[in-house]
Design a protein around this motif. Sequence first.
Motif, short mmCIF file in Angstrom:
data_model
loop_
_atom_site.label_atom_id
_atom_site.label_comp_id
_atom_site.label_asym_id
_atom_site.label_seq_id
_atom_site.Cartn_x
_atom_site.Cartn_y
_atom_site.Cartn_z
N ALA A 268 0.81 -1.22 0.00
CA ALA A 268 0.00 0.00 0.00
C ALA A 268 0.84 1.27 0.00
O ALA A 268 0.29 2.37 -0.08
N GLY A 269 2.15 1.16 0.12
CA GLY A 269 3.01 2.32 0.00
C GLY A 269 3.02 3.21 1.22
O GLY A 269 2.79 2.78 2.35
N ASP A 270 3.25 4.51 1.00
CA ASP A 270 3.42 5.47 2.09
C ASP A 270 2.22 5.51 3.03
O ASP A 270 2.36 5.68 4.24
N GLU A 271 1.01 5.38 2.47
CA GLU A 271 -0.18 5.49 3.30
C GLU A 271 -0.22 4.39 4.35
O GLU A 271 -0.76 4.59 5.45
N ALA A 272 0.35 3.24 4.05
CA ALA A 272 0.36 2.15 5.02
C ALA A 272 1.14 2.54 6.27
O ALA A 272 0.77 2.17 7.39
N PHE A 273 2.21 3.29 6.10
CA PHE A 273 3.01 3.72 7.24
C PHE A 273 2.30 4.85 8.00
O PHE A 273 2.22 4.84 9.23
N ALA A 274 1.76 5.81 7.25
CA ALA A 274 1.06 6.93 7.89
C ALA A 274 -0.13 6.44 8.69
O ALA A 274 -0.45 6.98 9.77
N ALA A 275 -0.81 5.40 8.20
CA ALA A 275 -2.01 4.91 8.87
C ALA A 275 -1.71 4.29 10.23
O ALA A 275 -2.61 4.18 11.07
N GLY A 276 -0.48 3.89 10.47
CA GLY A 276 -0.15 3.30 11.76
C GLY A 276 0.09 4.30 12.86
O GLY A 276 0.01 3.97 14.04
N VAL A 277 0.37 5.55 12.50
CA VAL A 277 0.77 6.55 13.49
C VAL A 277 -0.28 6.78 14.57
O VAL A 277 0.03 6.72 15.78
N PRO A 278 -1.55 7.08 14.22
CA PRO A 278 -2.50 7.36 15.32
C PRO A 278 -2.72 6.18 16.25
O PRO A 278 -2.96 6.36 17.46
N TRP A 279 -2.60 4.96 15.72
CA TRP A 279 -2.84 3.78 16.56
C TRP A 279 -1.64 3.50 17.46
O TRP A 279 -1.81 3.08 18.62
N LEU A 280 -0.45 3.74 16.97
CA LEU A 280 0.72 3.58 17.83
C LEU A 280 0.73 4.64 18.92
O LEU A 280 1.17 4.39 20.05
N LEU A 281 0.23 5.83 18.61
CA LEU A 281 0.11 6.86 19.65
C LEU A 281 -0.95 6.48 20.67
O LEU A 281 -0.79 6.74 21.87
N ARG A 282 -2.03 5.84 20.23
CA ARG A 282 -3.03 5.33 21.17
C ARG A 282 -2.42 4.25 22.05
O ARG A 282 -2.69 4.18 23.26
N PHE A 283 -1.62 3.36 21.44
CA PHE A 283 -0.93 2.35 22.23
C PHE A 283 -0.03 3.00 23.28
O PHE A 283 0.02 2.57 24.44
N ARG A 284 0.68 4.03 22.89
CA ARG A 284 1.59 4.72 23.80
C ARG A 284 0.82 5.31 24.98
O ARG A 284 1.25 5.19 26.14
#
Length: 330
Positions: A268-284
């Motif tokens: 999925a390219g760049d969007e696949a990486f960007a899409a993980g950011v809010p969820w990793l911040l929620r995990f944090r």
Amino acid sequence: MITTEPVGEWFWEPSPVLDAPVSGVSRALVLVGEVRDVLASLGLVADGGTGSVELCDLSAMARPLFAVRYMPLDVLAEQASAVRLLPGRHLTVSLRLPGEWAEAGVRRRAEELFGVRVHVWGEGAVMLGMGVYADPWLTQDLRERPQPGVAVENAPRLAAALGRISALTGSEVDPGDETRHARPTADGFADLLAEGAAYADSWGTFEVPARRRRLMKLLPGGYGEEQDYECTTEEPVRYAEVRGGERLLGFLWAAADGAAGYEPRSAAGDEAFAAGVPWLLRFRAARGAGASALEALDGCLGRTEDGWAVGAAVVGESSLDALQELSGRG
């Protein structure tokens, strides 16, 4: 398997530009367009892609005089028109192109399958480079599993592309150096079944950590050992899909031993990486509040952030290695 660094690269040296300040920019634009057309004519690249333009002074290559990156291809020429290529300067025009390959007759797609770039120096020298970011051309995949049938379906088109680009540029192809994954040759790649790979499981050894580093760079503050759940586990992981509309972008996961993370779907390219950011911040934030990894995953189910949605339920359980492989395929 799809990679963030080239599986292999090739280079050509077309004839120099006689008047680089006048025609160097147009020469670079025409050449990247012609290479894209060659790849498209062979069914290797698909519609879409992005382009970049960078101008540097040779005495300060780390500080570009002009740079625009990852723009739609239809505005590339307009942006490049602002560049003045003079002696002592270096211009790079590059494309990141989505592409397709076949596996048992089924078409697969990656949003960055080919990278094409043209370098033009103010004195007139020109160099063309092309890289590929997946392994369907190889007789053995990047996890050391034989795939001669996949290579038969795809390697001839890559070989044809290399030959046509040599004819287009009027220069011989120069295979790049051996990478962690494979050894480029003048007509594609060396036969890994015959000579073996340089590294065992190069995808797992190098690509998985590279994806993690790329993902962590997107987080405010980067990776925080005290803030984040453990990113590896030997326990089974529960996982949920992360989507942008109908597109599958990655997998959010957690394990009973306190590990949790996100695996971007490489295709999925760049969007696949960007899409993980809010969820990793929620995990944090969940870890900071004392939640277990499985509780943190449950707290994300059915939610949407920045247009990226986590499924309402866990869709599977597997080893982390198997999930990472699933995320790395087309």
